[in-house]
Write an enzyme that holds these catalytic residues in place. Structure first.
Site, PDB file in Angstrom:
ATOM      1  N   ARG A 213       2.662   3.407  -9.347  1.00  0.00           N
ATOM      2  CA  ARG A 213       3.871   2.677  -8.944  1.00  0.00           C
ATOM      3  C   ARG A 213       5.103   3.370  -9.525  1.00  0.00           C
ATOM      4  O   ARG A 213       6.165   3.373  -8.920  1.00  0.00           O
ATOM      5  CB  ARG A 213       3.797   1.206  -9.375  1.00  0.00           C
ATOM      6  CG  ARG A 213       5.087   0.455  -9.090  1.00  0.00           C
ATOM      7  CD  ARG A 213       4.958  -1.070  -9.017  1.00  0.00           C
ATOM      8  NE  ARG A 213       3.950  -1.651  -9.848  1.00  0.00           N
ATOM      9  CZ  ARG A 213       4.060  -1.848 -11.169  1.00  0.00           C
ATOM     10  NH1 ARG A 213       5.151  -1.507 -11.805  1.00  0.00           N
ATOM     11  NH2 ARG A 213       3.068  -2.383 -11.835  1.00  0.00           N
TER      12      ARG A 213
ATOM     13  N   TYR B  56      22.827  -3.860  11.410  1.00  0.00           N
ATOM     14  CA  TYR B  56      21.407  -4.078  11.641  1.00  0.00           C
ATOM     15  C   TYR B  56      21.033  -5.529  11.301  1.00  0.00           C
ATOM     16  O   TYR B  56      21.353  -6.016  10.210  1.00  0.00           O
ATOM     17  CB  TYR B  56      20.612  -3.090  10.783  1.00  0.00           C
ATOM     18  CG  TYR B  56      19.120  -3.272  10.907  1.00  0.00           C
ATOM     19  CD1 TYR B  56      18.476  -2.989  12.111  1.00  0.00           C
ATOM     20  CD2 TYR B  56      18.366  -3.735   9.850  1.00  0.00           C
ATOM     21  CE1 TYR B  56      17.115  -3.166  12.231  1.00  0.00           C
ATOM     22  CE2 TYR B  56      17.000  -3.912   9.966  1.00  0.00           C
ATOM     23  CZ  TYR B  56      16.383  -3.625  11.170  1.00  0.00           C
ATOM     24  OH  TYR B  56      15.042  -3.814  11.282  1.00  0.00           O
TER      25      TYR B  56
ATOM     26  N   ASP C 297      24.716   3.002   5.143  1.00  0.00           N
ATOM     27  CA  ASP C 297      23.450   3.061   5.877  1.00  0.00           C
ATOM     28  C   ASP C 297      23.617   4.165   6.910  1.00  0.00           C
ATOM     29  O   ASP C 297      24.319   3.994   7.910  1.00  0.00           O
ATOM     30  CB  ASP C 297      23.179   1.698   6.532  1.00  0.00           C
ATOM     31  CG  ASP C 297      21.892   1.693   7.366  1.00  0.00           C
ATOM     32  OD1 ASP C 297      21.412   2.781   7.719  1.00  0.00           O
ATOM     33  OD2 ASP C 297      21.399   0.588   7.670  1.00  0.00           O
TER      34      ASP C 297
ATOM     35  N   LYS D  59      13.040   5.851  11.023  1.00  0.00           N
ATOM     36  CA  LYS D  59      13.704   6.266  12.257  1.00  0.00           C
ATOM     37  C   LYS D  59      13.748   7.793  12.363  1.00  0.00           C
ATOM     38  O   LYS D  59      12.709   8.401  12.472  1.00  0.00           O
ATOM     39  CB  LYS D  59      15.089   5.617  12.314  1.00  0.00           C
ATOM     40  CG  LYS D  59      15.099   4.118  11.911  1.00  0.00           C
ATOM     41  CD  LYS D  59      14.352   3.216  12.875  1.00  0.00           C
ATOM     42  CE  LYS D  59      14.133   1.796  12.348  1.00  0.00           C
ATOM     43  NZ  LYS D  59      15.309   1.076  11.920  1.00  0.00           N
TER      44      LYS D  59
END
Ligand SMILES: *Cc1c(COP(=O)(O)O)cnc(C)c1O
Length: 379
Positions: free
Chosen positions: A46, A98, A170, A195
């Site tokens: 992690r 978004y 973003d 994306k």
């Protein structure tokens, strides 16, 4: 280094144990220590994973930043940024963004006492007027999803810097090939790597890129404490995706340009939203801060009935009806019922997102086939 070279070589080092040219998928949860506290820099996956580390180095380089961090989704990357804040802090963000970011802000973080102000970020003066001593962060999306509005990153960053406010961009729609917000003064860049970075519609992932060491340490602490880390296989896929980003983006832009112009002259098509048009309200800003205009286009039909839009959405054959964007294959989407359904209708309409708006993610197929597909579906 020029983009083509950068995207192929960023973060890539031969594997130290075998010389493998591709960073292996280190599918492990833990690392054997020589003695308590004596290890090779890896303790638990992690916190550290070599595949993720190689990708995070690539993330930093492709956004012209010093540090990169990978998350299990774009939304998880956004979540980590907002966790830098404390109750009472305020955020200024766009009123056209978004839907999942809006949902995270309104449904999750508002109840922890963080306040969000949704404004038209295309006008830097509106942002300046909204700033007060509680404002900690300005969240920008440019181009916006789905209305393709453009915000001047340099102008907003200058306003924020003077007041000690962080600017986060973003950069998912533009990709680092088209726009590098850190170079324009932003403090943090966020990507849905799902994306364009991944580029093949086969992985969910998020990224943060930045220059400030202290901010990086705080975000790394959140990343390992909250645990929204991507698995090594997903890191490998995104690393591979980045290697062809420039070639894909060139074709996305070419195809996007051709389709935007074709749509605009079509007698049945109404408004077309694409920042490459010279009469787009922020074309000059787009031209100054972006290298080209990308493959995302939204449009409305002249027939304003919902039926005409619905018929078109279910008639394309190459453009697949699906959420998401930025993959090699073309997608068609209905923001009002799909990607932006989490924004209340009244709010959507007020901000110009009509029930009949259609969004295209133009892929890298042959553009003649794509136009034939749209022509047949529009009829
Ligand atoms: C998809 C998307 C996100 C969210 O990313 P996920 O990887 O789906 O969590 C955030 N911003 C924009 C602009 C997006 O398109």
């Amino acid at each position: 280094m020029k983009p083509a070279t950068l995207f192929i070589h960023a973060g890539a080092h031969p594997d130290p144990s075998t010389g493998a040219i591709m960073t292996p998928i280190y599918q492990t949860s833990t690392y054997v220590q020589e003695a308590p506290g004596v290890n090779k820099g890896f303790e638990y996956a992690r916190s550290q994973n070599p595949t993720r580390q190689a990708l995070e180095e690539a993330f930093a380089l492709i956004e012209k930043g010093k540090y990169g961090l990978a998350f299990s989704s774009g939304v998880a990357a956004t979540d980590a940024v907002i966790k830098l804040l404390s109750p009472g802090d305020e955020v200024i963000c766009g009123n056209d963004m978004y839907g999942g970011t809006y949902r995270l802000f309104t449904k999750i973080f508002e109840k922890f006492g963080i306040r969000f102000h949704y404004v038209n970020t295309q006008d830097p003066a509106t942002i300046a007027a909204q700033c007060n001593e509680k404002t900690k962060l300005i969240w920008l999306e440019t181009p916006t999803n789905p209305l393709m509005n453009i915000t001047d990153i340099t102008a907003v960053s200058a306003i924020a810097k003077a007041k000690g406010i962080w600017v986060v961009v973003d950069n998912t729609f533009a990709s680092p090939y088209l726009q590098n917000p850190l170079e324009l003064g932003a403090d943090i860049v966020m990507h849905s790597a799902t994306k364009y970075l991944g580029g093949h519609s086969d992985v969910i992932q998020g990224a943060l890129m930045l220059n400030d060491k202290d901010l990086r340490d705080q975000l790394y602490f959140i990343q390992k404490s909250c645990g929204a880390v991507p698995g090594p296989m997903d890191c490998f896929l995104v690393m591979r995706g980045i290697k062809t980003l420039h070639v894909r983006m060139q074709r996305h832009c070419e195809n996007g340009r051709a389709i935007a112009h074709w749509l605009r002259q079509h007698p049945k098509v109404g408004k077309v939203y694409w920042p490459g048009f010279e009469d787009h309200p922020n074309h000059s800003v787009a031209k100054a801060q972006m290298r080209d205009f990308g493959g995302m286009i939204s449009f409305e039909l002249k027939d304003e009935g919902i039926e005409a839009a619905m018929k078109l959405l279910s008639s394309t054959r190459l453009f697949a009806l699906a959420e998401s964007l930025g993959g090699v294959e073309s997608l068609i989407n209905h923001p009002a019922t799909m990607t932006h359904a989490s924004i209340p209708r009244a709010e959507r309409i007020k901000n110009g997102l009509s029930d009949t708006l259609i969004r295209l993610s133009v892929g890298i197929e042959d553009v003649d086939d794509l136009i034939d597909d749209l022509a047949a579906a529009i009829g």
